[in-house]
Motif scaffolding. Sequence first.
Motif, PDB file in Angstrom:
ATOM      1  N   GLY A  92       0.779  -1.234   0.000  1.00 47.54           N
ATOM      2  CA  GLY A  92       0.000   0.000   0.000  1.00 47.54           C
ATOM      3  C   GLY A  92       0.812   1.286   0.000  1.00 47.54           C
ATOM      4  O   GLY A  92       0.263   2.374  -0.166  1.00 47.54           O
ATOM      5  N   ARG A  93       2.119   1.198   0.161  1.00 44.43           N
ATOM      6  CA  ARG A  93       2.951   2.406   0.160  1.00 44.43           C
ATOM      7  C   ARG A  93       3.132   2.931  -1.254  1.00 44.43           C
ATOM      8  O   ARG A  93       3.199   2.174  -2.211  1.00 44.43           O
ATOM      9  N   LYS A  94       3.246   4.253  -1.365  1.00 43.60           N
ATOM     10  CA  LYS A  94       3.398   4.939  -2.652  1.00 43.60           C
ATOM     11  C   LYS A  94       4.865   5.296  -2.892  1.00 43.60           C
ATOM     12  O   LYS A  94       5.584   5.665  -1.960  1.00 43.60           O
ATOM     13  N   VAL A  95       5.255   5.219  -4.156  1.00 49.71           N
ATOM     14  CA  VAL A  95       6.611   5.568  -4.579  1.00 49.71           C
ATOM     15  C   VAL A  95       6.511   6.387  -5.858  1.00 49.71           C
ATOM     16  O   VAL A  95       5.718   6.070  -6.741  1.00 49.71           O
ATOM     17  N   THR A  96       7.319   7.456  -5.947  1.00 53.79           N
ATOM     18  CA  THR A  96       7.396   8.267  -7.159  1.00 53.79           C
ATOM     19  C   THR A  96       8.859   8.451  -7.521  1.00 53.79           C
ATOM     20  O   THR A  96       9.681   8.781  -6.664  1.00 53.79           O
ATOM     21  N   ILE A  97       9.172   8.239  -8.795  1.00 54.11           N
ATOM     22  CA  ILE A  97      10.539   8.418  -9.289  1.00 54.11           C
ATOM     23  C   ILE A  97      10.473   9.396 -10.449  1.00 54.11           C
ATOM     24  O   ILE A  97       9.680   9.210 -11.388  1.00 54.11           O
ATOM     25  N   THR A  98      11.288  10.444 -10.391  1.00 46.22           N
ATOM     26  CA  THR A  98      11.378  11.373 -11.513  1.00 46.22           C
ATOM     27  C   THR A  98      12.754  11.271 -12.143  1.00 46.22           C
ATOM     28  O   THR A  98      13.757  11.037 -11.454  1.00 46.22           O
ATOM     29  N   PHE A  99      12.775  11.420 -13.437  1.00 43.45           N
ATOM     30  CA  PHE A  99      13.997  11.363 -14.232  1.00 43.45           C
ATOM     31  C   PHE A  99      14.125  12.704 -14.941  1.00 43.45           C
ATOM     32  O   PHE A  99      13.256  13.064 -15.739  1.00 43.45           O
ATOM     33  N   ALA A 100      15.175  13.453 -14.637  1.00 44.82           N
ATOM     34  CA  ALA A 100      15.360  14.774 -15.228  1.00 44.82           C
ATOM     35  C   ALA A 100      16.634  14.784 -16.066  1.00 44.82           C
ATOM     36  O   ALA A 100      17.742  14.624 -15.534  1.00 44.82           O
ATOM     37  N   SER A 101      16.461  14.978 -17.371  1.00 46.23           N
ATOM     38  CA  SER A 101      17.601  15.044 -18.267  1.00 46.23           C
ATOM     39  C   SER A 101      18.409  16.302 -17.944  1.00 46.23           C
ATOM     40  O   SER A 101      17.850  17.385 -17.763  1.00 46.23           O
ATOM     41  N   GLN A 102      19.725  16.133 -17.852  1.00 44.25           N
ATOM     42  CA  GLN A 102      20.626  17.249 -17.595  1.00 44.25           C
ATOM     43  C   GLN A 102      21.724  17.240 -18.643  1.00 44.25           C
ATOM     44  O   GLN A 102      21.876  16.265 -19.380  1.00 44.25           O
ATOM     45  N   GLU A 103      22.489  18.294 -18.671  1.00 46.08           N
ATOM     46  CA  GLU A 103      23.536  18.421 -19.692  1.00 46.08           C
ATOM     47  C   GLU A 103      24.466  17.211 -19.727  1.00 46.08           C
ATOM     48  O   GLU A 103      24.799  16.704 -20.783  1.00 46.08           O
ATOM     49  N   ASN A 104      24.889  16.738 -18.561  1.00 46.21           N
ATOM     50  CA  ASN A 104      25.852  15.632 -18.512  1.00 46.21           C
ATOM     51  C   ASN A 104      25.251  14.330 -18.015  1.00 46.21           C
ATOM     52  O   ASN A 104      25.974  13.466 -17.538  1.00 46.21           O
ATOM     53  N   GLY A 105      23.939  14.169 -18.083  1.00 50.14           N
ATOM     54  CA  GLY A 105      23.367  12.920 -17.612  1.00 50.14           C
ATOM     55  C   GLY A 105      21.916  13.057 -17.198  1.00 50.14           C
ATOM     56  O   GLY A 105      21.152  13.825 -17.788  1.00 50.14           O
ATOM     57  N   THR A 106      21.570  12.325 -16.132  1.00 52.71           N
ATOM     58  CA  THR A 106      20.186  12.258 -15.679  1.00 52.71           C
ATOM     59  C   THR A 106      20.136  12.298 -14.165  1.00 52.71           C
ATOM     60  O   THR A 106      20.840  11.545 -13.496  1.00 52.71           O
ATOM     61  N   LYS A 107      19.304  13.173 -13.635  1.00 49.70           N
ATOM     62  CA  LYS A 107      19.072  13.215 -12.192  1.00 49.70           C
ATOM     63  C   LYS A 107      17.859  12.345 -11.891  1.00 49.70           C
ATOM     64  O   LYS A 107      16.816  12.469 -12.543  1.00 49.70           O
ATOM     65  N   ILE A 108      18.008  11.452 -10.924  1.00 46.01           N
ATOM     66  CA  ILE A 108      16.923  10.563 -10.506  1.00 46.01           C
ATOM     67  C   ILE A 108      16.560  10.924  -9.072  1.00 46.01           C
ATOM     68  O   ILE A 108      17.429  10.939  -8.194  1.00 46.01           O
ATOM     69  N   ILE A 109      15.283  11.205  -8.853  1.00 42.44           N
ATOM     70  CA  ILE A 109      14.783  11.526  -7.511  1.00 42.44           C
ATOM     71  C   ILE A 109      13.683  10.530  -7.183  1.00 42.44           C
ATOM     72  O   ILE A 109      12.701  10.411  -7.924  1.00 42.44           O
ATOM     73  N   GLU A 110      13.872   9.810  -6.094  1.00 40.81           N
ATOM     74  CA  GLU A 110      12.929   8.774  -5.690  1.00 40.81           C
ATOM     75  C   GLU A 110      12.359   9.133  -4.325  1.00 40.81           C
ATOM     76  O   GLU A 110      13.105   9.338  -3.368  1.00 40.81           O
TER      77      GLU A 110
END
Length: 144
Positions: A92-110
Amino acid sequence: METGNKVTITVETTVQTPVEEVWKYWTEPQHITKWSFASDDWHAPNAENDLRDGGRFHTRMEAKDGSFGFDFSGVYDEVKIHELISYTLDDGRKVTITFASQENGTKIIETFEAESDNPIEMQEAGWQAFLDNFKKYSEITNKA
């Protein structure tokens, strides 16, 4: 940080890999089994992933010595390719992951809702270890 009785925890990393590749490594079962564990004495012998709104996912995680294992599974609430994955775990727990394209890669926030059995610090460290393992795997794989 608290929402009612629920505590949410956020972990993040920046991967030196383009978002298209990060997405593939994060979502395809043949890649999930290569990084979806917190330490080298664990492994993920199998993974299934129906990546769509309402689709189910399941990853089996086990200690390599066979002493313990568990299933990590749930249902996707929302999927936006190369941007966002939101799901509800079977408990029942919720999880959100965002993927943000950046100049030198990808930022992942979970961001995830903590469970009540283990200390918050332990949960944060465990989920961060998964992200760190993902970062290591994706950067090595992308260079290959």
